[in-house]
Design an enzyme around this catalytic site. Sequence first.
Site, short mmCIF file in Angstrom:
data_model
loop_
_atom_site.label_atom_id
_atom_site.label_comp_id
_atom_site.label_asym_id
_atom_site.label_seq_id
_atom_site.Cartn_x
_atom_site.Cartn_y
_atom_site.Cartn_z
N CYS A 185 27.34 47.20 76.76
CA CYS A 185 26.26 47.16 77.75
C CYS A 185 25.00 46.52 77.17
O CYS A 185 24.17 46.01 77.90
CB CYS A 185 25.97 48.56 78.27
SG CYS A 185 25.65 49.72 76.95
N GLU A 241 23.60 55.71 82.86
CA GLU A 241 23.56 54.63 81.85
C GLU A 241 24.43 53.52 82.41
O GLU A 241 25.66 53.66 82.45
CB GLU A 241 24.12 55.11 80.50
CG GLU A 241 23.33 56.22 79.84
CD GLU A 241 22.04 55.74 79.21
OE1 GLU A 241 21.64 54.57 79.38
OE2 GLU A 241 21.40 56.57 78.53
N GLY A 297 28.57 53.86 83.17
CA GLY A 297 29.52 52.93 83.76
C GLY A 297 28.79 51.82 84.47
O GLY A 297 27.64 51.51 84.14
N LYS A 314 35.23 63.53 82.12
CA LYS A 314 36.27 62.67 82.69
C LYS A 314 36.19 61.30 82.00
O LYS A 314 35.27 60.53 82.23
CB LYS A 314 36.11 62.49 84.19
CG LYS A 314 37.40 61.94 84.80
CD LYS A 314 37.22 61.12 86.04
CE LYS A 314 36.82 59.72 85.82
NZ LYS A 314 37.77 58.84 85.08
N GLU A 362 26.45 40.83 85.04
CA GLU A 362 27.09 41.30 83.82
C GLU A 362 28.56 40.85 83.84
O GLU A 362 29.30 41.20 84.76
CB GLU A 362 27.02 42.82 83.77
CG GLU A 362 27.54 43.40 82.49
CD GLU A 362 27.52 44.92 82.48
OE1 GLU A 362 27.99 45.53 83.46
OE2 GLU A 362 27.03 45.49 81.49
P1 NAD Z 1 33.09 52.01 85.98
O1 NAD Z 1 31.82 52.24 86.74
O2 NAD Z 1 34.18 51.30 86.65
O3 NAD Z 1 33.70 53.41 85.52
C1 NAD Z 1 33.00 54.31 84.72
C2 NAD Z 1 33.58 55.69 84.90
O4 NAD Z 1 33.34 56.12 86.24
C3 NAD Z 1 35.10 55.79 84.70
O5 NAD Z 1 35.40 57.01 84.06
C4 NAD Z 1 35.61 55.78 86.12
O6 NAD Z 1 36.86 56.40 86.27
C5 NAD Z 1 34.54 56.57 86.81
N1 NAD Z 1 34.44 56.36 88.26
C6 NAD Z 1 34.86 55.29 88.98
N2 NAD Z 1 34.60 55.49 90.30
C7 NAD Z 1 34.00 56.69 90.40
C8 NAD Z 1 33.49 57.45 91.49
N3 NAD Z 1 33.53 57.00 92.74
N4 NAD Z 1 32.92 58.65 91.24
C9 NAD Z 1 32.85 59.12 89.97
N5 NAD Z 1 33.33 58.46 88.90
C10 NAD Z 1 33.90 57.26 89.11
O7 NAD Z 1 32.64 51.33 84.63
P2 NAD Z 1 33.59 50.76 83.49
O8 NAD Z 1 34.12 49.46 83.95
O9 NAD Z 1 34.52 51.84 83.02
O10 NAD Z 1 32.54 50.54 82.29
C11 NAD Z 1 31.86 49.37 82.09
C12 NAD Z 1 30.43 49.50 82.60
O11 NAD Z 1 29.76 50.53 81.91
C13 NAD Z 1 29.62 48.25 82.34
O12 NAD Z 1 28.87 47.95 83.49
C14 NAD Z 1 28.70 48.67 81.19
O13 NAD Z 1 27.49 47.96 81.11
C15 NAD Z 1 28.47 50.10 81.50
N6 NAD Z 1 28.04 50.80 80.30
C16 NAD Z 1 26.73 51.20 80.21
C17 NAD Z 1 26.28 51.84 79.06
C18 NAD Z 1 24.85 52.29 78.91
O14 NAD Z 1 24.60 53.09 78.03
N7 NAD Z 1 23.93 51.81 79.72
C19 NAD Z 1 27.17 52.08 78.02
C20 NAD Z 1 28.48 51.67 78.14
C21 NAD Z 1 28.91 51.04 79.30
#
Ligand code: NAD
Length: 457
Positions: free
Chosen positions: A264, A232, A210, A157, A356
């Site tokens: 990230c 992650e 995320g 997804k 962040e």
């Molecule tokens: P987010 O948590 O809003 O969303 C991430 C994903 O989760 C999306 O596909 C979203 O649709 C899905 N999602 C949202 N609510 C959900 C739920 N209740 N159940 C299941 N899935 C759900 O994050 P974002 O804003 O898309 O991404 C940015 C974040 O990702 C930042 O905090 C960044 O640091 C982190 N990130 C971490 C890494 C790592 O490797 N540690 C890499 C890239 C990004």
Amino acid sequence: MSYEHELTVLNPATEEVVATVPAATAADVDAAVARASKAQARWAAVAPADRARLLRRFADVVDRHVEELARLEVREAGHLLGNARWEAGNVRDLLAYAAGGVERLNGRQIPVPGGLDITLLEPLGVVGVIAPWNFPMPIAAWGAAPALAAGNAVVLKPAETTPLTALRLAELALEAGLPEGLFQVLPGHGPVAGTALVEHPEVAKIVFTGSTRTGRDVMERCARQVKPVTLELGGKSPNIVFADADLKTAVDPFSFLDNSGQDCCARTRILVQESVYDEVRELLADAVASVVVGDPADEKTQMGPLISRQQLDRVRRLVPSDAPGLRGIAPDGPGFWFAPTVLTGEAPDSEAAREEIFGPVAVLLPFTDEQDAIRLANDTPYGLSGSLWTRDIGRALRLSRAVKAGNLSVNSHSSVRYWTPFGGYKQSGLGRELGPDALTAFTETKNVFISTEGPAQ
Ligand code: NAD
């Protein structure tokens, strides 16, 4: 709460509509998992060499489409064209690397009295991968490539804002000859399709990338089914600069401006020894002011837009325009622009210094000595990555041990190589991706004891 039936993909540099795609419902997730289950049963029985060959073919097909994928990424995510090419190439390389691991995925034979003990590494079944929007292609592949290589099926997804490259990758998988149903992409809303995937009883593992907030929710839902999960999550990584460092390289502004700061691993806390604080401040002021911000498809551009209006609003809230700092320039709009910024008046415990921001913003903070640097570096709930800059090897080693983060670099800003492990300490995550153990994370270990005792005499 009700959700739109369609996802509208906007070009973040222009706000023009790039595409609309249907948003998956919980029923769509059910159907996809059922298809994936069937495909996985057949895939697990494919001879390892044939599985590896198909994944290499997938890598070759991606290689032929790097330019197309990169240009799609520029349009849906606003990434710089050069970076987007690297991202598509990373998918290709990761698929080839995972293919190379298929024949090396071996169990063990353990000496025991009275028989033979062997371990079998078995695929888990259907793996759910949930990806964010900041690196849509690589992060999809970080989960999917090793999972497929280890004999699993994948339902991915992508994030609401960036479904297009993932959908294209699914088409390319079919073109390469991967079986129907083995690698499916379901764009959808997190709380609808994401939750349905996490809660589906036939999904054996979730790989989530995320925010820490969503990651916590995903982990709680997985816990109810005792479902394994890799997380992650967010970061607030330190860039620790001692007075003996090569200052110009150490405070490279792209260590926090890369991908408009939506990274990230971005080194967003610049910790500088106080004796060189003023010098570093001047270097940063010049560097930030000269960053070329604009059209991401123009190869001369150094920084593009933020992903969305929502993200822009968040960054604006955390970084008011009157906060003391060093600033560059950015276009007015249309598009989601924010100027490169280094905040200079933040206390170490302020929201901007600890949370962040996920925009082109760093905070500059002074430290006195080694102990003070370690204390400040660890004074955050996150622990994803970080850099430390010094010519003193003893100090570099002491700090490498003392800083609580999963990925540190000494005299470098690099964070990720697909053949080395990656993941976070503390609230930056759980588990590791990439590296030599990437495939093992998608297997169960079964222990089998075979008695060698003969019939009773
Ligand atoms: P987010 O948590 O809003 O969303 C991430 C994903 O989760 C999306 O596909 C979203 O649709 C899905 N999602 C949202 N609510 C959900 C739920 N209740 N159940 C299941 N899935 C759900 O994050 P974002 O804003 O898309 O991404 C940015 C974040 O990702 C930042 O905090 C960044 O640091 C982190 N990130 C971490 C890494 C790592 O490797 N540690 C890499 C890239 C990004």
